[in-house]
Design a protein around this motif. Structure first.
Motif, PDB file in Angstrom:
ATOM      1  N   MET B 218     -12.800  15.854  17.336  1.00  0.00           N
ATOM      2  CA  MET B 218     -13.846  15.975  17.333  1.00  0.00           C
ATOM      3  C   MET B 218     -14.157  17.057  17.300  1.00  0.00           C
ATOM      4  O   MET B 218     -15.813  17.153  16.686  1.00  0.00           O
ATOM      5  N   LYS B 219     -13.361  18.538  17.010  1.00  0.00           N
ATOM      6  CA  LYS B 219     -14.071  19.607  16.873  1.00  0.00           C
ATOM      7  C   LYS B 219     -14.206  19.458  15.622  1.00  0.00           C
ATOM      8  O   LYS B 219     -15.357  20.399  15.224  1.00  0.00           O
ATOM      9  N   ALA B 220     -13.530  18.815  14.409  1.00  0.00           N
ATOM     10  CA  ALA B 220     -13.402  18.998  13.442  1.00  0.00           C
ATOM     11  C   ALA B 220     -14.706  18.302  12.223  1.00  0.00           C
ATOM     12  O   ALA B 220     -15.201  18.078  11.760  1.00  0.00           O
ATOM     13  N   THR B 221     -14.740  17.599  13.718  1.00  0.00           N
ATOM     14  CA  THR B 221     -16.584  16.276  13.161  1.00  0.00           C
ATOM     15  C   THR B 221     -17.931  17.472  13.260  1.00  0.00           C
ATOM     16  O   THR B 221     -18.179  16.855  12.748  1.00  0.00           O
ATOM     17  N   ARG B 222     -17.480  18.062  14.352  1.00  0.00           N
ATOM     18  CA  ARG B 222     -18.902  19.138  15.437  1.00  0.00           C
ATOM     19  C   ARG B 222     -19.060  19.510  14.324  1.00  0.00           C
ATOM     20  O   ARG B 222     -20.059  20.011  13.351  1.00  0.00           O
ATOM     21  N   GLU B 223     -17.949  20.382  13.792  1.00  0.00           N
ATOM     22  CA  GLU B 223     -18.117  21.482  13.069  1.00  0.00           C
ATOM     23  C   GLU B 223     -17.182  21.529  12.034  1.00  0.00           C
ATOM     24  O   GLU B 223     -16.308  21.007  11.026  1.00  0.00           O
ATOM     25  N   ASP B 224     -17.979  23.440  11.148  1.00  0.00           N
ATOM     26  CA  ASP B 224     -17.115  23.052  10.090  1.00  0.00           C
ATOM     27  C   ASP B 224     -16.493  23.684   9.659  1.00  0.00           C
ATOM     28  O   ASP B 224     -15.991  25.159  10.002  1.00  0.00           O
ATOM     29  N   HIS B 225     -14.759  22.779   9.551  1.00  0.00           N
ATOM     30  CA  HIS B 225     -13.614  23.932   9.013  1.00  0.00           C
ATOM     31  C   HIS B 225     -13.142  23.619   8.239  1.00  0.00           C
ATOM     32  O   HIS B 225     -11.738  22.715   8.091  1.00  0.00           O
ATOM     33  N   ALA B 226     -13.287  23.716   6.855  1.00  0.00           N
ATOM     34  CA  ALA B 226     -12.365  23.086   6.152  1.00  0.00           C
ATOM     35  C   ALA B 226     -11.050  23.744   5.653  1.00  0.00           C
ATOM     36  O   ALA B 226     -11.119  25.072   5.861  1.00  0.00           O
ATOM     37  N   GLY B 227     -10.035  22.937   5.444  1.00  0.00           N
ATOM     38  CA  GLY B 227      -8.986  23.318   5.292  1.00  0.00           C
ATOM     39  C   GLY B 227      -7.776  22.229   5.811  1.00  0.00           C
ATOM     40  O   GLY B 227      -8.481  21.050   5.755  1.00  0.00           O
ATOM     41  N   THR B 228      -6.911  22.902   5.650  1.00  0.00           N
ATOM     42  CA  THR B 228      -5.867  21.824   6.074  1.00  0.00           C
ATOM     43  C   THR B 228      -4.405  22.482   7.410  1.00  0.00           C
ATOM     44  O   THR B 228      -4.717  23.752   8.061  1.00  0.00           O
ATOM     45  N   PHE B 229      -5.045  21.900   8.421  1.00  0.00           N
ATOM     46  CA  PHE B 229      -4.531  22.284   9.917  1.00  0.00           C
ATOM     47  C   PHE B 229      -3.151  21.269  10.294  1.00  0.00           C
ATOM     48  O   PHE B 229      -2.838  20.536  10.531  1.00  0.00           O
ATOM     49  N   ASN B 230      -2.172  22.303  10.552  1.00  0.00           N
ATOM     50  CA  ASN B 230      -1.278  21.230  11.645  1.00  0.00           C
ATOM     51  C   ASN B 230      -1.501  21.580  12.952  1.00  0.00           C
ATOM     52  O   ASN B 230      -2.172  22.470  14.105  1.00  0.00           O
ATOM     53  N   VAL B 231      -1.040  20.194  13.518  1.00  0.00           N
ATOM     54  CA  VAL B 231      -1.553  20.561  15.005  1.00  0.00           C
ATOM     55  C   VAL B 231      -0.505  19.893  15.683  1.00  0.00           C
ATOM     56  O   VAL B 231      -0.062  18.434  15.516  1.00  0.00           O
ATOM     57  N   ALA B 232      -0.265  20.568  16.463  1.00  0.00           N
ATOM     58  CA  ALA B 232       1.326  19.487  17.379  1.00  0.00           C
ATOM     59  C   ALA B 232       1.346  20.379  18.451  1.00  0.00           C
ATOM     60  O   ALA B 232       0.650  21.298  19.106  1.00  0.00           O
ATOM     61  N   GLY B 233       1.234  20.113  19.705  1.00  0.00           N
ATOM     62  CA  GLY B 233       1.936  20.497  21.563  1.00  0.00           C
ATOM     63  C   GLY B 233       1.892  22.030  20.915  1.00  0.00           C
ATOM     64  O   GLY B 233       3.981  21.917  20.252  1.00  0.00           O
ATOM     65  N   ASP B 234       2.486  23.099  22.540  1.00  0.00           N
ATOM     66  CA  ASP B 234       3.371  23.667  22.080  1.00  0.00           C
ATOM     67  C   ASP B 234       4.625  23.645  22.514  1.00  0.00           C
ATOM     68  O   ASP B 234       5.269  23.087  23.087  1.00  0.00           O
TER      69      ASP B 234
END
Lengths: 361, 347
Positions: B218-234
């Motif tokens: 959702m955040k990636a769709t609403r805002e502009d954050h170009a780039g590659t990001f790892n997404v995982a729980g701590d």
């Protein structure tokens, strides 16, 4: 050399005062086993119980608890402090419950403090105290907090030297720090060894992991000789091999962590490697398959290490905070520091060998 | 740039449907268009559903007619079970992405592309560093399955980014997602009454809660954050630990046998045990999420352990080994100990 024994008792006294387990026995050189008996007795009883406990944890909950507790109570020792015994058993039960329900944490490298402190360390402790009678010196060179890199010589066919060094720091350093070891990738490909290595605090020897650990303020151990050091023939004992490509130096420079040279004497003699079954090693994909005077001739009995007397000495730290992170990109400096640390360890080796009266005492 | 007209691919799958619903609930978004090959099972609100295969050039027409400015590409499938075989899965994943990117390249109105990828592109091998950062290359190149598709998809996305530098491309590499409505190979695997493991190995696994996955997308769709990001729980969980937390008995199987067992399981449509997942079960994988927290600006609400516990709780997993019983036994034994104390002191 009249000075030698005196020097030894001195350093022993120091390491004892640091000691958590109260290893009284070490203060008397050579006869370390007798006064240690009482201690060794309790610790091995604990170990048995916990070994049973771990087996129980793997297999079946309730029955495991009962046998574990039974073993502990059965071998209850003469001092028989009931309160103490109860405390130990209660701790054991709590440990078992944690293991069965998965109620413990491992860090991102897979380090399992609960297992290391309650199963692995107690199993190694009698080997450290009574079998190799390890004498540890210079623990004050290891800082109480913050990242630091322990660099040691490597020997003995099997990496028992790494385990003993880690236990020395855990038991006898005032801050009881865990030594996070950097291991070769082969370790993580071997079944059973791979998970155990991670759980006891090993991680892959690579820049990323070394810098991550140092950056997080851990005490990291590295054996830069690698397989060349641990698998060298007996005829080349105590001759340091090439210290890799100096990767550990650049990791320390980038993190600004001090480098602590560490020298282990005694580990060379535990499995005197007189030959190497090269063809078999190639087939198995191993760096070497040792042939010792007892292995493989005596079968499993040949795996019993010779009871050499060990000295582990931590040297003066080499400060790297004076360099900037950019220094890690200067190969000249990296090689120079690499050689300096290698020289330090080699000289300490010669010095300790001169002091040593015999391999076994 | 605030998105006005959003295209969501893979909208008939749980994650796509939830995303479409959430976007439709936002009054600032004028249009939400959802595409998939099958009709959505649930009501998608004001989302316009277009039944179109993204492998078909028709997708270009959808994009231009609806004047789409933001594309949310979620239809990279993780398992062949729903797609009708591995070949079809690869078609949807790779050819589908190529068609979609081709259509986006031709559409002048598209300003943003968000792609859901996976951390399995890093592979699983004994030579892996403890944590992968976004810049690291996999040590062992993923040999097949979802991971290989994802590597190819990311390759095409990178190429697309070079050809259309004006479009903000965000690639989100999600760890294994678990949540109430998620049906993933890992969820099915952990749901087995006896959990087969690889004998002699205990991998580190990392999980992401479905809520966090949603929030990040959702955040990636609403805002502009170009780039590659790892997404995982701590944090991480060891597989053995996860199985214990779920109160399951593990069933260690030697490496050679587990492959054939996996094939049988796949035939029976129980779990998808492909070779890439076997590597994961032996060596595991964990990623560094510093960039997600510091650059992207999102801190996952659920840690790996919390994700797993809520999964166990939500699924109401039947405990084969009852934790309460274990605790009762411990209390009982401790009581017994305390009872014996007088006897002990008199001795």
């Amino acid at each position: 050399m009249p000075l030698t024994p005196h020097g030894r008792t001195d350093s022993n006294g120091r390491s004892d005062s640091n000691g958590r387990g109260g290893a009284v026995g070490l203060s008397v050189v050579g006869t370390g086993e007798e006064p240690d008996e009482g201690n060794a007795g309790t610790s091995s009883a604990e170990t048995e119980a916990e070994a049973g406990a771990e087996a129980g944890a793997e297999a079946e909950a309730e029955s495991g608890t009962e046998t574990g507790a039974g073993a502990g109570a059965g071998s209850g020792d003469p001092p028989a402090d009931a309160g103490e015994l109860e405390r130990v058993l209660a701790e054991l039960l709590a440990f078992l419950r944690r293991r069965i329900t998965g109620d413990y944490t491992v860090d991102e490298h897979g380090f399992d403090v609960d297992l290391t402190e309650h199963v692995v360390a107690p199993l190694l402790r009698p080997i450290y105290r009574s079998y190799f009678r390890v004498e540890t010196r210079g623990l004050e060179n290891i800082p109480d907090r913050g990242g630091a890199l322990v660099v040691s010589n490597h020997s003995g066919t099997l990496p028992l030297d790494a385990l003993m060094t880690a236990l020395a720091v855990l038991d006898h350093h005032p801050a009881h720090r865990h030594l996070r070891m950097l291991a070769a990738d082969l370790v993580f490909a071997v079944p059973f060894l791979a998970p155990l290595a991670r759980k006891t605090g090993n991680t892959l020897a690579c820049h990323a992991d070394a810098e991550r650990l140092l950056g997080a303020g851990h005490l990291v151990g590295v054996w830069p000789e690698g397989f060349k050091g641990i698998g060298k023939p007996f005829s080349e004992r105590y001759k340091l091999q090439r210290f890799g490509r100096g990767g550990f130096v650049s990791a320390a420079l980038r993190s600004g962590a001090p480098i602590i040279p560490c020298t282990v004497v005694g580990a060379e003699e535990i499995y005197p490697m007189v030959g190497n079954a090269r063809t078999l090693a190639r087939v198995l994909g191993l760096p070497y398959v040792p042939i010792t005077p007892t292995f493989p001739w005596l079968g499993l009995l040949g795996l019993l290490p010779l009871p050499s007397k060990w000295i582990i000495e931590f040297g003066e730290p080499v400060d790297t905070s004076q360099y900037t992170a950019a220094a890690a990109e200067d190969p000249m400096l990296v090689f120079e520091l690499n050689d300096r640390i290698r020289e330090t360890i080699q000289h300490t080796l010669y010095g300790l060998l001169m002091q040593r009266r015999s391999v076994f005492f | 740039m605030r998105p006005r007209r959003v295209l969501v691919t893979g909208v008939s799958r749980p994650l796509g449907a939830e995303m479409a619903l959430a976007l439709a609930a936002d009054p600032e978004i004028v249009d939400v268009v959802g595409v998939d090959t099958i009709a959505p099972a649930e009501d998608l609100g004001r989302t316009q559903f277009v039944r179109v295969d993204i492998r078909n050039p028709l997708i270009a027409k959808v994009i231009s007619t609806a004047a789409i400015d933001t594309v949310l590409h979620l239809s990279v499938l993780a398992t062949p079970l729903g797609a009708g075989g591995r070949a079809a899965m690869k078609e949807i994943n790779v050819i589908g992405t190529m068609q979609l990117l081709a259509a986006c390249q031709k559409a002048p109105g598209v300003r943003k592309l968000v792609v859901k990828s996976t951390t399995s592109i890093y592979g699983s091998s004994p030579r892996d560093p403890a944590l992968f950062t976004e810049e690291m290359e996999p040590r062992g190149f993923p040999g097949g399955g979802y991971a290989k598709d994802a590597v190819e998809v990311e390759g095409y996305v990178r190429g697309f980014g070079r050809r259309r530098p004006d479009i903000a491309v965000t690639v989100l590499r999600l760890a294994n997602v678990l949540g109430p409505g998620v049906d993933s190979p890992l969820a099915r695997y952990l749901d087995l009454p006896v959990v087969p493991t690889v004998l002699g190995f205990d991998p580190r696994i990392q999980l992401l809660h479905a809520e966090d996955a949603m929030a990040v997308l959702m955040k990636a769709t609403r805002e502009d954050h170009a780039g590659t990001f790892n997404v995982a729980g701590d944090g991480v969980l060891l597989l053995s630990q996860a199985i214990r937390r779920a109160g399951r008995p593990p069933l260690p199987i030697p490496f050679p046998a587990i492959g054939s067992l996996g094939n049988i399981a796949r035939r029976l449509r129980l779990v998808d045990f492909s070779s890439e997942q076997l590597g994961f079960l032996a060596h595991g994988r964990a990623v560094d999420t510093t960039k997600l927290k510091e650059v992207f600006g999102y801190v996952p609400r659920y840690s790996t352990v919390a994700t797993f516990d809520s999964f166990v709780h939500d699924r109401e997993l039947r405990f084969t080994i009852d934790h309460e019983l274990v605790e009762r036994v411990e209390h009982g034994l401790r009581g017994l100990l305390a009872g014996h104390r007088p006897a002990g002191t008199s001795r």
